[in-house]
Design a protein around this motif. Structure first.
Motif: not given
Length: 832
Positions: A695-715
């Motif tokens: 019943g509500i036309e507007d779309k809602m949104d939320e955002r979260k920032e994620v830090n996963v370090g340096k994965p795999l060969i990036a280290k």
């Protein structure tokens, strides 16, 4: 077709077909192309059928064209019907003529299945009913099949299995027949859980079709190298699905009721359980502990990834050395009659997406398959795609850190290359056009550096061309190799020749890898194994006289890739080697994110290569008042150059990830991050959640920032500039003492003119056609389908392709795959 169904359907005369259907068939035959018309049908009937037609019969049919609404085909069909020709005979004649339109017309059915059979999981000993009801009953007939075989007495709408047993497990389908047509039901999967003689206990009195776990996983006490097998069995309708967890995080390949690891290490220790679910409910199995014995110090080595801790770990490691023979009683005796390695490490590089040169196709699959095979042989493998010059040099630097006395070192390279003065050069993806030795890596100089590590075996598998580079007039500097008996070169092609890769729809190998992968796990001396690969390649007509494997070796001992590992010392170098390898293969841990609206999502990670990672998001909890919910990832670092159009896709294939799709959880959004070696800082991105309320036309949104370090060969920081520009250009002269087992052959690569490159990162691209006129060779003896070859040789007048298109490789659920594979067989071999 057999039994009562065939006798019933086969006896239906053609005259019983409805008049509209006969009219439609007549129209198709009257205007058919040459070879598929009514005269061709009459000829086929007269020569192969039991109904005989005279020349007068055919003349009367032909004269129907003189009538205003006359039809020769109508006249012929009526004549055949009057003389007893059956529907099944007509279908056979039309199949022989390959008249697809007429066959489709006959197979068109007014039958409608109103009750489809359901997939379900049940206990052994229960009564199972699979139901399929169609409109028109009882004027339709039924035939049940298990896979492609008819079920005896399965001729009713309900297939009853009383009692059901484990041998009844499988996929079932029902064919509904009318007089002249048929349809198939959907596939139904039946899982039968066997409690191995124990009573049903708590299952008595459960509501019908209730989800219930009846086989619980059991605790395991294992040693390093053992096999881990965990089983969870459940019953219910809809059929239960499974997801295994370790220490609270889902396992990427844990979507079956049995979770297996063929060779465990200490990293597999932990708390396991299985989440069982269907569309209506879910349950968790009991949590059990898996304990991995032997290797407490190795456990510390992998847990502490800081070099500063090596002095602390060193005494523990030395103390455990005295216990090695006791804990592995058969190893000492085994080493008396065969060679052993102190460790086994491999660097695999596949270059495809060249900036200034023809794009390649096969290195991605070649590197992926070789990685899996070498891991089965206990190699520590670093697999990398699409490296620039500085990245290749730094990758080799890191590879050399993994080497030590007695270590087996293997370098595999697939991409553009050339050979001058007996020295082989690997071409990075950023090499200029034309390139010279200053822009490339010299393999022989890498060998010299490996020898300085006193390695036990040095293996080079070079899947590249060995043509002379006319633009490179550099005279190599004499830098002699040590005289050792531990060097093996396996060249995909002979000196002065080119190497091939197969060009076809979907994924394919290079010619060398196509034959190498079939023998790599054999317990044979490495030179003997390569000799047999060369013989296999020689039998392939597609490359005969164009490409032949060349082996150069100074190996005097019986060393094999299958040789066991025996770590006799615990040096600081060996500890650093383990830490370095572990750092390059550390994935971020799966996590769950809670949003204010009450939605919970799972954020998971999977490695495709050492520098390619898959991120997947899945909604795991959603409040009932939210009607639409979608989570996706965005805002990646510019270093990774992620195309938003290829991110957050409904299948891994849409992102360009064709190789690990079967191991990823289903019903997620997938994003493929390639070139992780370019990541300069931590991998930080945003998880966005879009949701809607009714019943509500507007779309809602939320955002979260994620830090996963340096994965795999990036280290490892491969993006940093290399220290010495001339580090790998210094090469030994060509007057080495290697024995050449194959004579040089000239080769060309082939590419279909209609083939287009893919827009997916890391996926195959078409190769440029060599300037010489090329005749398409015969089909390869190793595969009946026609294949086309493409060259890994540099072409100077190359121009980049403009148009791009995806080359999808389907991954399907079991039922869909079975329907694709078996339905045609059931339809044409058993049709009415």
């Amino acid at each position: 077709m057999s039994g009562p169904v065939r006798s019933m359907v086969g006896s239906v005369p053609l005259s019983r077909l409805a008049e509209p259907l006969l009219r439609r068939l007549s129209e198709l035959l009257d205007r058919a192309a040459p070879g598929k018309g009514w005269r061709d049908l009459a000829q086929r009937v007269g020569s192969h059928g039991r109904v005989r037609l005279s020349p007068l019969d055919l003349e009367q049919c032909s004269l129907k064209v003189l009538e205003p609404e006359g039809s020769p085909s109508w006249s012929l069909l009526k004549l055949l019907g009057d003389r007893g020709c059956t529907v099944v005979e007509l279908v056979e004649f039309l199949q022989a003529l390959e008249h697809t339109e007429a066959l489709q017309c006959l197979s068109h059915s007014g039958i409608k299945i109103v009750v489809q059979p359901d997939s379900q999981a049940v206990l052994s000993g229960q009564v199972v009913k699979l139901c399929c009801w169609a409109t028109g009953h009882p004027f339709v007939q039924y035939q049940w099949f298990k896979q492609e075989k008819e079920v005896p007495h399965g001729n009713s709408p309900e297939l009853v299995l009383n009692p059901v047993n484990v041998n009844d497990s499988g996929f079932y389908i029902c064919r509904v027949n009318s007089e002249s047509s048929f349809v198939f039901s959907q596939w139904a999967e039946l899982e039968v859980c066997d409690l191995k003689g124990t009573s049903h206990g708590s299952l008595v009195g459960l509501p019908e079709n209730k989800l219930h776990i009846c086989v619980q996983p059991q605790p395991q006490n294992l040693t390093v190298g053992d096999a881990l097998v965990l089983e969870c069995g459940a019953v219910g309708n809809p059929i239960p699905r499974y997801q295994w967890f370790r220490n609270g995080f889902p396992l990427a390949n844990g979507s079956k009721n049995v979770y297996m690891v063929t060779h465990v290490n200490v990293e597999h220790q932990g708390t396991y359980w299985c989440h069982v679910f269907n569309d209506q409910e879910d349950q968790d199995s009991k949590k059990i502990e898996v304990v991995i014995a032997w290797g407490c110090v190795y456990y510390l080595v992998e847990r502490y990834a800081e070099a500063s801790l090596l002095p602390v770990i060193q005494p523990l490691f030395e103390a455990e050395e005295d216990l090695t023979d006791l804990q592995r009683p058969g190893l000492q005796e085994q080493s008396n009659h065969r060679s052993v390695a102190t460790d086994k490490v491999a660097l695999l590089i596949g270059n495809m997406s060249y900036w200034n040169h023809p794009q390649l196709k096969a290195p991605m699959v070649d590197v992926y398959e070789l990685t899996n095979l070498l891991r089965q042989l206990d190699f520590k493998v670093v697999s990398l795609l699409d490296l620039t010059e500085s990245e290749m040099r730094n990758a080799v630097d890191e590879f050399l850190l993994l080497l030590d006395k007695g270590v087996y070192g293997l370098l595999y390279y697939a991409g553009h290359g050339y050979e001058n003065y007996g020295n082989s050069f690997m071409v990075p993806i950023d090499a200029p056009n034309p390139y010279r030795s200053a822009n490339c890596l010299c393999v022989q100089n890498i060998l010299k550096l490996m020898q300085e590590k006193e390695t036990g075996l040095n293996i080079f598998l070079l899947d590249m061309c060995r043509k002379r580079n006319e633009y490179d007039d550099t005279i190599p500097i004499l830098d002699a190799l040590k005289v050792t008996a531990n060097i093996v070169f396996g060249y995909a092609t002979c000196q002065g020749a080119e190497a091939f890769e197969i060009q076809q729809l979907g994924l394919a190998n290079g010619i060398f890898m196509k034959f190498l992968k079939d023998r790599l796990l054999e317990d044979k001396k490495i030179t003997v194994l390569l000799d047999e690969v060369a013989e296999d390649m020689g039998k392939c007509h597609l490359t005969k006289g164009k490409q032949a494997l060349e082996i150069r070796s100074s190996l005097s001992e019986k060393r094999a890739l299958t040789d066991p590992i025996q770590q006799t010392t615990a040096s600081a170098e060996s500890l650093a080697r383990n830490l370095q390898w572990a750092k390059a293969h550390e994935l971020p841990e799966s996590m769950y994110l809670e949003f204010k609206c009450g939605v919970q999502i799972q954020l998971g990670f999977a490695a495709e290569f050492s520098n390619v990672m898959i991120i997947y998001t899945r909604i795991v909890k959603k409040p009932p008042e939210i009607v639409v919910c979608r989570a996706y990832v965005t805002d990646f670092a510019l270093d990774l150059d992620v195309d938003p159009k290829e991110a957050n896709k409904g299948t891994p294939e849409e992102t360009g990830s064709y190789l690990v799709s079967k191991d990823l959880p289903k019903h997620c959004l997938y994003t493929r991050l390639s070139s992780l070696q370019k990541l300069r800082e931590h991998l930080i991105f945003t998880v966005c959640l879009h949701y809607e309320y009714p019943g509500i036309e507007d779309k809602m949104d939320e955002r979260k920032e994620v830090n996963v370090g340096k994965p795999l060969i990036a280290k490892l920081g491969l993006h940093h500039g290399f220290k010495n520009n001339n580090y790998f250009q210094t090469c030994c002269m060509a007057n080495d003492s290697f024995h050449v087992d194959s004579s040089p052959l000239t080769t060309k690569y082939y590419i279909p003119s209609h083939h287009q490159t893919t827009s997916c990162p890391g996926i195959y691209h078409p190769n440029h056609i060599c300037s010489d006129s090329i005749r398409q060779p015969e089909a390869c003896s190793c595969n009946r389908s026609s294949r086309i070859l493409a060259s890994r040789h540099e072409v100077q007048n190359y121009s980049s392709p403009v148009e791009k298109s995806n080359v999808p490789v389907e991954t399907t659920d079991d039922t869909v795959e079975l329907e694709f594979l078996l339905s045609d067989n059931l339809r044409f071999s058993k049709q009415p």
